[in-house]
Scaffold this active site. Structure first.
Site, short mmCIF file in Angstrom:
data_model
loop_
_atom_site.label_atom_id
_atom_site.label_comp_id
_atom_site.label_asym_id
_atom_site.label_seq_id
_atom_site.Cartn_x
_atom_site.Cartn_y
_atom_site.Cartn_z
N ARG A 1 18.27 -36.82 34.53
CA ARG A 1 18.17 -38.09 35.24
C ARG A 1 19.53 -38.77 35.21
O ARG A 1 20.29 -38.60 34.24
CB ARG A 1 17.12 -39.02 34.57
CG ARG A 1 15.68 -38.62 34.81
CD ARG A 1 15.24 -38.87 36.25
NE ARG A 1 13.83 -38.56 36.46
CZ ARG A 1 13.37 -37.43 37.01
NH1 ARG A 1 14.21 -36.48 37.38
NH2 ARG A 1 12.08 -37.26 37.20
N HIS B 1 19.02 -34.78 44.64
CA HIS B 1 17.80 -34.66 43.81
C HIS B 1 16.85 -33.60 44.39
O HIS B 1 15.68 -33.89 44.67
CB HIS B 1 17.09 -36.02 43.68
CG HIS B 1 16.17 -36.08 42.49
ND1 HIS B 1 15.92 -37.22 41.79
CD2 HIS B 1 15.42 -35.11 41.89
CE1 HIS B 1 15.06 -36.97 40.81
NE2 HIS B 1 14.75 -35.69 40.85
P1 NDP Z 1 9.76 -31.15 28.72
O1 NDP Z 1 9.10 -32.39 28.27
O2 NDP Z 1 8.96 -29.90 28.85
O3 NDP Z 1 10.99 -30.82 27.75
C1 NDP Z 1 11.86 -31.82 27.31
C2 NDP Z 1 12.86 -31.20 26.34
O4 NDP Z 1 13.80 -32.22 25.96
C3 NDP Z 1 12.21 -30.69 25.06
O5 NDP Z 1 12.84 -29.51 24.64
C4 NDP Z 1 12.48 -31.82 24.07
O6 NDP Z 1 12.56 -31.42 22.72
C5 NDP Z 1 13.85 -32.28 24.53
N1 NDP Z 1 14.11 -33.65 24.09
C6 NDP Z 1 13.41 -34.77 24.39
N2 NDP Z 1 13.94 -35.84 23.77
C7 NDP Z 1 14.98 -35.37 23.03
C8 NDP Z 1 15.91 -35.97 22.15
N3 NDP Z 1 15.87 -37.29 21.88
N4 NDP Z 1 16.85 -35.19 21.57
C9 NDP Z 1 16.87 -33.86 21.81
N5 NDP Z 1 16.03 -33.22 22.64
C10 NDP Z 1 15.08 -33.97 23.24
O7 NDP Z 1 10.50 -31.49 30.11
P2 NDP Z 1 10.75 -30.55 31.38
O8 NDP Z 1 11.49 -29.34 30.95
O9 NDP Z 1 9.49 -30.37 32.17
O10 NDP Z 1 11.66 -31.50 32.28
C11 NDP Z 1 12.84 -32.10 31.77
C12 NDP Z 1 13.34 -33.15 32.74
O11 NDP Z 1 13.92 -32.54 33.89
C13 NDP Z 1 12.29 -34.09 33.34
O12 NDP Z 1 11.92 -35.11 32.46
C14 NDP Z 1 13.02 -34.64 34.55
O13 NDP Z 1 13.78 -35.77 34.15
C15 NDP Z 1 13.97 -33.50 34.93
N6 NDP Z 1 13.58 -32.85 36.19
C16 NDP Z 1 14.47 -32.87 37.24
C17 NDP Z 1 14.17 -32.25 38.43
C18 NDP Z 1 15.16 -32.20 39.54
O14 NDP Z 1 14.82 -31.73 40.64
N7 NDP Z 1 16.40 -32.61 39.32
C19 NDP Z 1 12.85 -31.61 38.65
C20 NDP Z 1 12.01 -31.61 37.48
C21 NDP Z 1 12.38 -32.23 36.31
P3 NDP Z 1 11.28 -30.76 21.97
O15 NDP Z 1 11.14 -29.39 22.57
O16 NDP Z 1 11.68 -30.74 20.56
O17 NDP Z 1 10.09 -31.65 22.28
#
Ligand code: NDP
Length: 315
Positions: free
Chosen positions: A230, A278
């Site tokens: 984001r 995006h």
């Molecule tokens: P998930 O919720 O499946 O995964 C999020 C990951 O981020 C997890 O590995 C989590 O760790 C890690 N994480 C979260 N908070 C922290 C932190 N504070 N420190 C370190 N690691 C952290 O999300 P998705 O993979 O489904 O999607 C990720 C993001 O991608 C979405 O939220 C969205 O913003 C973006 N997105 C963008 C798109 C685009 O077209 N540009 C399309 C789809 C998504 P843990 O595994 O330990 O929980």
């Protein structure tokens, strides 16, 4: 009959496409537009939304769950303080979303190595200038921040295509062929070994502005940055300074703090930046509808789908 209301900001036609796909795949699910849902708020079971008008979800009093059109849910939880937090808020997922994101990231990584932005600028000016690049995927370490459903998929794809891949997440992970780091203590060693940094984090209070001068300057010399998480993750002035000072060789940006990216943004014309609107991973209407049908079936059986937003984690 089960009903689902659809609201997708900036795309009035999306409702018609979703309705047509449900009619073909699951005709027993009734798809209603937003105005009809608000006119009969006690009769709608589910809502599928992208940036819904603030306060509207709370008015749909019979909702059993809310579906986000995106994997991120910040367009609901960070914008609408009155969203019905007692209901399951379900993130978009599915094989196609992962595949599209992984392909985009492969293209973006190769583009940074080969200097694709420079080729495009030369082409605009009809300049034929050969700059030899000898670095290949095999010479680059890609570091992925966020090893969730999308990060893990991309890690496997990039690794199979010859990149060395490492990843950073909140909790420890074991992923074959991927060196993993976690938590605050893992960030510095993760960055120190990364050539191409990918942000694939969710937008939470803990991850906002995480990509700053300190992070960008901790990468290996001549590093590159790709943002598909984001816009809120990035301190844009720090990113521009890192590009202008040569700390970063390139950036590929798909997401921005303000979308559409304002015309006055210096990112548009920056010679080291590729801007995309995006679109890194927008699954087809049919893939999304198939996923929704699966989730609705689970919910109707009283089961909980996998990708439910966890309010305590913030993603
Ligand atoms: P998930 O919720 O499946 O995964 C999020 C990951 O981020 C997890 O590995 C989590 O760790 C890690 N994480 C979260 N908070 C922290 C932190 N504070 N420190 C370190 N690691 C952290 O999300 P998705 O993979 O489904 O999607 C990720 C993001 O991608 C979405 O939220 C969205 O913003 C973006 N997105 C963008 C798109 C685009 O077209 N540009 C399309 C789809 C998504 P843990 O595994 O330990 O929980």
């Amino acid at each position: 009959m089960v009903s689902i209301a659809v609201y997708v900001a900036d795309d009035a036609d999306y409702f018609r496409q979703v309705k047509a796909a449900f009619a073909e795949r699951a005709p027993d699910i009734h798809v209603v537009d937003w105005a009809a849902a608000l006119a009969a708020p006690g009769q709608v079971d589910y809502a599928l939304v992208w940036m819904p008008p603030i306060g509207d979800l709370a008015r749909l009093t019979a909702l059993k769950a809310v579906f986000s059109l995106s994997a991120g849910v910040d367009h609901v939880v960070a914008r609408d303080p009155g969203w019905p937090a007692h209901l399951p808020l379900i993130r978009m997922a599915g094989e196609e979303t992962g595949r599209l994101m992984a392909d985009y990231l492969l293209w973006a990584c190769i583009s940074t190595i080969r200097g694709a932005r420079g080729w495009a600028l030369q082409q605009n000016e009809r300049v034929w200038k050969r700059t030899v690049v000898t670095r290949s995927a095999a010479d680059c370490v890609v570091g992925i921040m966020g090893l969730g459903q999308l990060g893990r998929y991309a890690a496997g794809h990039l690794s199979r295509c010859g990149f060395a891949v490492q990843g950073w997440s909140r909790s420890p992970k074991v992923i074959e062929g991927v060196r993993t780091f976690d938590g605050a203590a893992g960030l510095a060693p993760f960055l120190a070994g990364t050539d191409i940094l990918i942000c694939l984090l969710p937008n939470t209070p803990q991850t906002r502005n995480i990509i700053d001068a300190r992070v960008l300057r901790a990468l290996r010399p001549g590093g590159a940055f790709i943002n598909v998480g984001r816009g809120e993750h990035v301190v844009e002035s720090d990113l521009l300074s890192a590009l202008d000072d040569g700390v970063l060789s390139a950036a590929v940006l798909d997401v921005f703090q303000h979308e559409p990216l304002p015309l006055a943004s210096p990112l548009w014309a920056h010679p080291s930046v590729i801007v995309t609107p995006h679109i890194a991973s927008q699954a087809s209407v049919y893939a999304r509808v198939d996923y929704l049908i699966g989730c609705i079936s689970s919910l109707q059986r009283g089961e909980r789908p996998e990708q439910v937003y966890d309010i305590s984690r913030g993603y």
